[in-house]
Design a protein around this motif. Structure first.
Motif, PDB file in Angstrom:
ATOM      1  N   HIS A 258      -2.115   6.833   8.932  1.00  0.00           N
ATOM      2  CA  HIS A 258      -1.203   7.873   8.290  1.00  0.00           C
ATOM      3  C   HIS A 258      -0.276   7.931   7.754  1.00  0.00           C
ATOM      4  CE1 HIS A 258      -4.892   9.119   9.961  1.00  0.00           C
ATOM      5  NE2 HIS A 258      -4.747   8.412  11.030  1.00  0.00           N
ATOM      6  N   PHE A 259       0.652   8.356   6.999  1.00  0.00           N
ATOM      7  CA  PHE A 259       1.900   8.567   7.020  1.00  0.00           C
ATOM      8  C   PHE A 259       1.753  10.203   6.124  1.00  0.00           C
ATOM      9  CE2 PHE A 259       5.248   9.135   3.037  1.00  0.00           C
ATOM     10  CZ  PHE A 259       5.743   8.279   3.428  1.00  0.00           C
ATOM     11  N   VAL A 260       2.873  10.896   6.974  1.00  0.00           N
ATOM     12  CA  VAL A 260       2.995  12.661   7.114  1.00  0.00           C
ATOM     13  C   VAL A 260       4.464  13.005   6.372  1.00  0.00           C
ATOM     14  CG1 VAL A 260       1.592  12.140   8.806  1.00  0.00           C
ATOM     15  CG2 VAL A 260       3.472  11.766   9.686  1.00  0.00           C
ATOM     16  N   PRO A 261       4.588  13.804   6.799  1.00  0.00           N
ATOM     17  CA  PRO A 261       5.693  14.580   6.382  1.00  0.00           C
ATOM     18  C   PRO A 261       6.731  14.611   6.520  1.00  0.00           C
ATOM     19  CG  PRO A 261       4.315  16.181   5.557  1.00  0.00           C
ATOM     20  CD  PRO A 261       3.373  14.549   6.979  1.00  0.00           C
ATOM     21  N   ALA A 262       8.455  14.449   6.600  1.00  0.00           N
ATOM     22  CA  ALA A 262       9.658  14.463   7.109  1.00  0.00           C
ATOM     23  C   ALA A 262      10.655  15.248   6.297  1.00  0.00           C
ATOM     24  CB  ALA A 262      10.265  12.602   7.166  1.00  0.00           C
TER      25      ALA A 262
ATOM     26  N   LYS B 134       5.537  21.107  13.651  1.00  0.00           N
ATOM     27  CA  LYS B 134       3.894  22.203  14.002  1.00  0.00           C
ATOM     28  C   LYS B 134       2.677  21.354  13.142  1.00  0.00           C
ATOM     29  CE  LYS B 134       6.506  25.466  15.145  1.00  0.00           C
ATOM     30  NZ  LYS B 134       7.674  26.878  15.620  1.00  0.00           N
ATOM     31  N   GLU B 135       2.995  21.396  12.115  1.00  0.00           N
ATOM     32  CA  GLU B 135       1.465  20.759  11.194  1.00  0.00           C
ATOM     33  C   GLU B 135       1.163  19.909  11.342  1.00  0.00           C
ATOM     34  OE1 GLU B 135      -1.763  21.295   8.402  1.00  0.00           O
ATOM     35  OE2 GLU B 135      -0.932  22.845   9.835  1.00  0.00           O
ATOM     36  N   ILE B 136       2.538  18.521  11.788  1.00  0.00           N
ATOM     37  CA  ILE B 136       1.509  17.198  12.389  1.00  0.00           C
ATOM     38  C   ILE B 136       0.749  17.007  13.437  1.00  0.00           C
ATOM     39  CG2 ILE B 136       2.689  15.319  12.731  1.00  0.00           C
ATOM     40  CD1 ILE B 136       4.705  15.715  11.032  1.00  0.00           C
ATOM     41  N   GLY B 137       1.386  17.842  14.450  1.00  0.00           N
ATOM     42  CA  GLY B 137       0.552  18.069  16.161  1.00  0.00           C
ATOM     43  C   GLY B 137      -0.660  19.261  15.976  1.00  0.00           C
TER      44      GLY B 137
ATOM     45  N   SER C   5       0.801  -1.154  -0.202  1.00  0.00           N
ATOM     46  CA  SER C   5      -0.066  -0.224  -0.377  1.00  0.00           C
ATOM     47  C   SER C   5       0.986   0.630  -0.302  1.00  0.00           C
ATOM     48  CB  SER C   5      -0.506   0.203   1.382  1.00  0.00           C
ATOM     49  OG  SER C   5      -1.395  -0.885   0.647  1.00  0.00           O
ATOM     50  N   GLU C   6       1.187   1.926  -1.043  1.00  0.00           N
ATOM     51  CA  GLU C   6       1.744   3.230  -1.007  1.00  0.00           C
ATOM     52  C   GLU C   6       0.962   4.472  -0.696  1.00  0.00           C
ATOM     53  OE1 GLU C   6       3.136   3.334  -5.216  1.00  0.00           O
ATOM     54  OE2 GLU C   6       4.827   2.395  -5.037  1.00  0.00           O
ATOM     55  N   LEU C   7       1.040   5.416  -0.182  1.00  0.00           N
ATOM     56  CA  LEU C   7       0.506   6.288   0.548  1.00  0.00           C
ATOM     57  C   LEU C   7       1.324   7.995   0.196  1.00  0.00           C
ATOM     58  CD1 LEU C   7      -0.472   5.030   4.277  1.00  0.00           C
ATOM     59  CD2 LEU C   7      -1.364   4.900   1.827  1.00  0.00           C
ATOM     60  N   ASP C   8       0.286   8.717   0.135  1.00  0.00           N
ATOM     61  CA  ASP C   8       1.493  10.080  -0.644  1.00  0.00           C
ATOM     62  C   ASP C   8       0.709  10.863   1.352  1.00  0.00           C
ATOM     63  OD1 ASP C   8       2.114  12.438  -0.917  1.00  0.00           O
ATOM     64  OD2 ASP C   8       0.543  12.699  -2.278  1.00  0.00           O
ATOM     65  N   TRP C   9       1.689  12.348   1.240  1.00  0.00           N
ATOM     66  CA  TRP C   9       2.165  12.299   2.826  1.00  0.00           C
ATOM     67  C   TRP C   9       0.139  13.274   3.370  1.00  0.00           C
ATOM     68  CZ3 TRP C   9       6.074  16.502   1.529  1.00  0.00           C
ATOM     69  CH2 TRP C   9       7.693  16.004   1.459  1.00  0.00           C
ATOM     70  N   TRP C  10      -0.373  12.490   3.982  1.00  0.00           N
ATOM     71  CA  TRP C  10      -1.517  12.537   4.825  1.00  0.00           C
ATOM     72  C   TRP C  10      -2.423  11.899   4.019  1.00  0.00           C
ATOM     73  CZ3 TRP C  10       0.698  15.234   8.123  1.00  0.00           C
ATOM     74  CH2 TRP C  10       1.309  16.975   8.489  1.00  0.00           C
ATOM     75  N   GLY C  11      -1.611  10.513   3.339  1.00  0.00           N
ATOM     76  CA  GLY C  11      -2.371   9.795   3.164  1.00  0.00           C
ATOM     77  C   GLY C  11      -2.888   8.375   4.558  1.00  0.00           C
ATOM     78  N   SER C  12      -3.800   7.783   4.099  1.00  0.00           N
ATOM     79  CA  SER C  12      -4.302   7.116   5.067  1.00  0.00           C
ATOM     80  C   SER C  12      -4.804   5.968   4.962  1.00  0.00           C
ATOM     81  CB  SER C  12      -5.115   7.389   6.703  1.00  0.00           C
ATOM     82  OG  SER C  12      -5.069   8.628   7.077  1.00  0.00           O
ATOM     83  N   THR C  13      -4.929   4.759   5.871  1.00  0.00           N
ATOM     84  CA  THR C  13      -5.098   3.503   5.076  1.00  0.00           C
ATOM     85  C   THR C  13      -5.757   2.377   6.596  1.00  0.00           C
ATOM     86  OG1 THR C  13      -4.607   1.263   3.947  1.00  0.00           O
ATOM     87  CG2 THR C  13      -2.327   1.958   5.197  1.00  0.00           C
ATOM     88  N   LYS C  14      -6.113   1.260   6.331  1.00  0.00           N
ATOM     89  CA  LYS C  14      -6.924   0.630   7.548  1.00  0.00           C
ATOM     90  C   LYS C  14      -6.382  -0.728   8.330  1.00  0.00           C
ATOM     91  CE  LYS C  14     -10.048   2.022  10.212  1.00  0.00           C
ATOM     92  NZ  LYS C  14     -10.455   2.281  11.100  1.00  0.00           N
ATOM     93  N   VAL C  15      -5.836  -0.216   8.753  1.00  0.00           N
ATOM     94  CA  VAL C  15      -5.649  -2.246   9.643  1.00  0.00           C
ATOM     95  C   VAL C  15      -5.719  -2.874  10.737  1.00  0.00           C
ATOM     96  CG1 VAL C  15      -2.811  -3.782  10.180  1.00  0.00           C
ATOM     97  CG2 VAL C  15      -2.383  -1.779   8.867  1.00  0.00           C
ATOM     98  N   GLY C  16      -6.788  -3.374  10.251  1.00  0.00           N
ATOM     99  CA  GLY C  16      -7.891  -4.056  11.394  1.00  0.00           C
ATOM    100  C   GLY C  16      -8.616  -2.461  11.507  1.00  0.00           C
ATOM    101  N   ALA C  17      -8.235  -2.651  13.604  1.00  0.00           N
ATOM    102  CA  ALA C  17      -9.131  -0.961  13.231  1.00  0.00           C
ATOM    103  C   ALA C  17      -8.605  -0.314  13.636  1.00  0.00           C
ATOM    104  CB  ALA C  17      -9.791  -1.696  14.873  1.00  0.00           C
TER     105      ALA C  17
END
Length: 311
Positions: free
Chosen positions: A169-173, A214-217, A153-165
């Motif tokens: 989220h994939f966030v910038p670095a 700061k934006e992640i927080g 599963s490939e995600l862009d920054w701020w993209g999300s996916t589910k693993v069970g419950a």
């Protein structure tokens, strides 16, 4: 044309001339700090009986440091590996300073493997293949996996996916990517926010200090733990564009607004010039300088676990 990525501030990787100056020029000129390839780093035997069963919904998240940036994160009935590098060496010649917190054959069943980026000390392909779990990672990363070998599963920054419950989220670095001669910044790097019913935790991946904390927080308030890198910073003139030093890591923790600081990315592989055991000493000094309360600071032993949950 292949996808190419930049940091939030528009920056890319170091130019070759700068890399050459650090890797070759300064070394030949004797300008780089010298330190041993090994140092004592505390390791404890993991509680394998406890690790065999992930916490149930409402029981928080159990975080186990496996060394370097590798973590076993368990919550809401799932077990996630983040950046697992569990072999004796990386790139064929950089040897571990300390045995993994949990060896490959003693891992519990893994629900998914999270990979922050393609550098060899974060993506160890033999480890990921042997674990055999579906992979969650950044855009473009499927190119490194044989087609059909593992679900990716490939995600862009701020993209999300589910693993069970659990939501990942994939966030910038603030970093860069490269694994071969012709793939500079053709795959996306980042960190992860993992959310369950009673815990929200953050793993930064590899990163320099940047305003993005700061934006992640802001987007994920009240994180129960931030797993932040404190090593691989010397020489600062070169490393500061890709790694944090301990003082910057403390600032990142405050920017994030997290409840706990968990140190990582130190003591396992000799990647840069500082002594392997120096980062936690600088971290402790900076914590004291800022007069921060001691309870949120955690420099775990390799193999040690900590359970966190919503306050």
């Amino acid at each position: 044309m292949p996808l190419r990525f930049k940091n939030l501030d528009g920056s890319g990787p170091q130019p070759f001339s700068t890399v050459f100056k650090w890797a070759v020029g300064d070394k030949l000129a004797g300008k780089r700090r010298k330190s041993p390839d090994n140092a004592p780093v505390r390791r404890v035997e993991p509680d394998l009986a406890a690790l065999a069963t992930p916490p149930a919904p409402g029981e928080g998240a159990r975080l186990t440091w496996l060394g370097h940036a590798s973590w076993l994160v368990q919550l809401d009935g799932v077990s996630l590996l983040i950046d697992p590098v569990l072999r004796d060496t990386i790139t064929g010649f950089i040897r571990r300073n300390v045995e993994p917190g949990v060896t490959m054959e003693k891992l519990p069943p893994i629900t998914a493997t999270l990979v922050s980026h393609n550098h060899f000390d974060h993506l160890d392909m033999p480890t990921v293949r042997q674990v055999g779990a579906p992979v969650i990672t950044g855009l473009g990363m499927a190119r490194y996996f044989p087609r059909g070998a593992l679900p990716i599963s490939e995600l862009d920054w701020w993209g999300s996916t589910k693993v069970g419950a659990v939501t990942v989220h994939f966030v910038p670095a603030q970093h860069w990517s490269r694994r071969g001669l012709k793939d500079v910044n053709e795959t996306l790097w980042g960190g992860f926010v993992v959310e369950g019913s009673s815990a929200r935790v953050y793993h930064s991946g590899d990163t320099a200090y940047f305003e993005g904390f700061k934006e992640i927080g802001r987007r994920f308030p009240g994180m129960d733990a931030a797993m932040l890198p404190i090593g691989a910073y010397d020489p600062e003139w070169f490393m500061k564009k890709q790694h944090m030093n301990p003082e910057q890591a403390v600032q990142a923790y405050e920017d994030l607004g997290a409840r706990r600081f968990l140190a990582m990315h130190w003591g396992t592989f000799k990647l840069t010039d500082e002594p392997l055991d120096e980062p936690p000493l600088r971290l402790d000094a900076e914590w004291n300088r800022r007069a921060l309360p001691r309870e949120p600071l955690h420099v775990l032993a390799v193999g040690e676990s900590l359970t966190v949950r919503n306050a």
